[in-house]
Motif scaffolding. Structure first.
Motif, PDB file in Angstrom:
ATOM      1  N   LEU A   1      -0.592   7.711   5.695  1.00  0.00           N
ATOM      2  CA  LEU A   1      -0.128   8.273   4.440  1.00  0.00           C
ATOM      3  C   LEU A   1      -1.020   9.474   4.163  1.00  0.00           C
ATOM      4  O   LEU A   1      -2.251   9.340   4.064  1.00  0.00           O
ATOM      5  N   ALA A   2      -0.435  10.655   4.077  1.00  0.00           N
ATOM      6  CA  ALA A   2      -1.196  11.896   4.015  1.00  0.00           C
ATOM      7  C   ALA A   2      -2.216  11.858   2.881  1.00  0.00           C
ATOM      8  O   ALA A   2      -1.926  11.445   1.760  1.00  0.00           O
ATOM      9  N   GLY A   3      -3.432  12.274   3.216  1.00  0.00           N
ATOM     10  CA  GLY A   3      -4.487  12.328   2.228  1.00  0.00           C
ATOM     11  C   GLY A   3      -5.144  10.999   1.937  1.00  0.00           C
ATOM     12  O   GLY A   3      -5.947  10.898   1.012  1.00  0.00           O
ATOM     13  N   THR A   4      -4.818   9.963   2.714  1.00  0.00           N
ATOM     14  CA  THR A   4      -5.404   8.639   2.512  1.00  0.00           C
ATOM     15  C   THR A   4      -5.935   8.121   3.846  1.00  0.00           C
ATOM     16  O   THR A   4      -5.566   8.626   4.917  1.00  0.00           O
TER      17      THR A   4
ATOM     18  N   ILE B   1      -5.149   5.230   4.964  1.00  0.00           N
ATOM     19  CA  ILE B   1      -4.252   4.112   5.259  1.00  0.00           C
ATOM     20  C   ILE B   1      -3.258   4.528   6.350  1.00  0.00           C
ATOM     21  O   ILE B   1      -2.473   5.458   6.161  1.00  0.00           O
ATOM     22  N   HIS B   2      -3.308   3.816   7.469  1.00  0.00           N
ATOM     23  CA  HIS B   2      -2.292   4.064   8.493  1.00  0.00           C
ATOM     24  C   HIS B   2      -1.332   2.887   8.525  1.00  0.00           C
ATOM     25  O   HIS B   2      -1.723   1.732   8.441  1.00  0.00           O
ATOM     26  N   VAL B   3      -0.053   3.210   8.630  1.00  0.00           N
ATOM     27  CA  VAL B   3       0.978   2.214   8.353  1.00  0.00           C
ATOM     28  C   VAL B   3       2.009   2.042   9.470  1.00  0.00           C
ATOM     29  O   VAL B   3       2.803   1.103   9.434  1.00  0.00           O
ATOM     30  N   CYS B   4       2.031   2.935  10.426  1.00  0.00           N
ATOM     31  CA  CYS B   4       2.945   2.830  11.566  1.00  0.00           C
ATOM     32  C   CYS B   4       2.286   3.497  12.749  1.00  0.00           C
ATOM     33  O   CYS B   4       1.172   4.018  12.647  1.00  0.00           O
ATOM     34  N   THR B   5       2.977   3.505  13.865  1.00  0.00           N
ATOM     35  CA  THR B   5       2.467   4.091  15.101  1.00  0.00           C
ATOM     36  C   THR B   5       3.496   5.076  15.647  1.00  0.00           C
ATOM     37  O   THR B   5       4.703   4.866  15.494  1.00  0.00           O
TER      38      THR B   5
ATOM     39  N   ARG C   1       0.821  -1.198   0.000  1.00  0.00           N
ATOM     40  CA  ARG C   1       0.000   0.000   0.000  1.00  0.00           C
ATOM     41  C   ARG C   1       0.857   1.251   0.000  1.00  0.00           C
ATOM     42  O   ARG C   1       0.543   2.236  -0.663  1.00  0.00           O
ATOM     43  N   ALA C   2       1.919   1.237   0.761  1.00  0.00           N
ATOM     44  CA  ALA C   2       2.789   2.414   0.808  1.00  0.00           C
ATOM     45  C   ALA C   2       3.402   2.681  -0.547  1.00  0.00           C
ATOM     46  O   ALA C   2       3.497   3.829  -0.994  1.00  0.00           O
ATOM     47  N   ALA C   3       3.836   1.625  -1.220  1.00  0.00           N
ATOM     48  CA  ALA C   3       4.460   1.807  -2.521  1.00  0.00           C
ATOM     49  C   ALA C   3       3.487   2.414  -3.509  1.00  0.00           C
ATOM     50  O   ALA C   3       3.877   3.158  -4.406  1.00  0.00           O
TER      51      ALA C   3
ATOM     52  N   TYR D   1      -1.088   0.473  16.569  1.00  0.00           N
ATOM     53  CA  TYR D   1      -2.292   0.501  15.741  1.00  0.00           C
ATOM     54  C   TYR D   1      -2.112  -0.450  14.563  1.00  0.00           C
ATOM     55  O   TYR D   1      -1.426  -0.119  13.595  1.00  0.00           O
ATOM     56  N   PRO D   2      -2.711  -1.646  14.603  1.00  0.00           N
ATOM     57  CA  PRO D   2      -2.635  -2.531  13.448  1.00  0.00           C
ATOM     58  C   PRO D   2      -3.208  -1.864  12.207  1.00  0.00           C
ATOM     59  O   PRO D   2      -4.218  -1.147  12.270  1.00  0.00           O
ATOM     60  N   THR D   3      -2.569  -2.101  11.071  1.00  0.00           N
ATOM     61  CA  THR D   3      -2.982  -1.450   9.833  1.00  0.00           C
ATOM     62  C   THR D   3      -4.439  -1.734   9.493  1.00  0.00           C
ATOM     63  O   THR D   3      -5.145  -0.859   8.985  1.00  0.00           O
TER      64      THR D   3
END
Length: 260
Positions: free
Chosen positions: A51-54, A56-60, A11-13, A164-166
């Motif tokens: 990820l800004a504007g999305t 999707i959270h990917v880390c804590t 997702r990050a990519a 925070y699990p993704t």
């Protein structure tokens, strides 16, 4: 369930930002029976990195007690570039950021991470500012305080790990005694998988570690590692508090964890 990722690389990519990939597998020695995580009451000092504007959270990350109140702690492998593609949502709960979103404006990482991505220096300090608004406050003031950054605890110290699990809309938390794996503080807690990288290891009001370090925090959901916080970690906070020039980091190197 085992997973080689503590953040969701695919997702990050997709939006041009590589966050975290687990590296080579490692196993803790003489670890206790795994503790079970529980859904945690929202700690206003802890939140996901989006990820800004999305959505999707990917880390804590976690808010630090600092001189200017603008600093957040996370894992260095969660950051690429200047961090500008990330935002922080302290106290996030079921889709609601009660303290708003905070844009990452500057990052600080240890020179050893810049040189070689040394896992013992897998930590980063972020400077954040309110996103989309001009508020006369700082993130530390908004959430009512931050964690004091402290050195790694002695083995067999109880720490509370929160992340925070993704794929979740709220935090999970687990309290367990620390062990050591090749000089990396280790905790055995089920369910700390994708998205929990950077999550704080707390002892009361102090943060003494984070999900990161060896294997980018671990290759399974049940064993988590931390870099060993010490003088270099405190020096990094000092550099951020002096408002020195920030860093631009490379993508985290892909590791060799395998699915199981």
């Amino acid at each position: 369930m085992a997973t080689p990722f503590r953040t969701n690389v695919a997702r990050a990519a997709a939006v041009g930002l590589l966050l975290a990939v687990c590296a080579a597998g490692g196993s803790a020695s003489a670890v206790p029976v795994s503790a079970a995580p529980v859904s945690a009451a929202q700690d206003p000092r802890v939140g996901p990195l989006f990820l800004a504007g999305t959505p999707i959270h990917v880390c804590t990350g976690s808010v630090l007690d600092s001189t200017d109140g603008e600093l957040v702690l996370t894992a260095a492998h969660c950051i690429a570039g200047s961090g500008g593609a990330l935002s922080f949502a302290p106290g996030y709960d079921r889709g609601v950021p009660p303290f708003g979103l905070w844009s990452v404006s500057q990052i600080y990482v240890d020179p050893a991470w810049l040189r070689s991505q040394d896992p013992q220096h897998d930590y980063a300090v972020l400077r954040v500012a309110p996103a989309g608004a001009t508020l006369p406050t700082t993130v530390e003031s908004a959430v009512g305080g931050g964690f004091e950054l402290a050195s790694a605890p002695a083995t067999a110290s109880d720490v509370t790990v929160t992340g925070y699990p993704t794929l979740g809309d709220g935090p999970v938390s687990c309290t367990a005694p620390t062990t050591s794996t090749d000089s990396y503080p280790t905790v055995v807690c089920d369910g700390l998988g994708e998205g929990t990288s950077g999550g704080p290891w707390a002892m009361g009001s102090r943060v003494v570690g984070l999900v990161g370090g060896l294997d980018h925090g671990g290759c399974t959901d049940s064993v988590s590692y931390s870099p060993a916080f010490g003088p270099d970690t405190l020096a990094l906070l000092d550099r951020a508090e002096r408002r020195d020039a920030g860093d631009a980091t490379p993508f985290a190197l892909t590791g060799t964890c395998t699915r199981s």
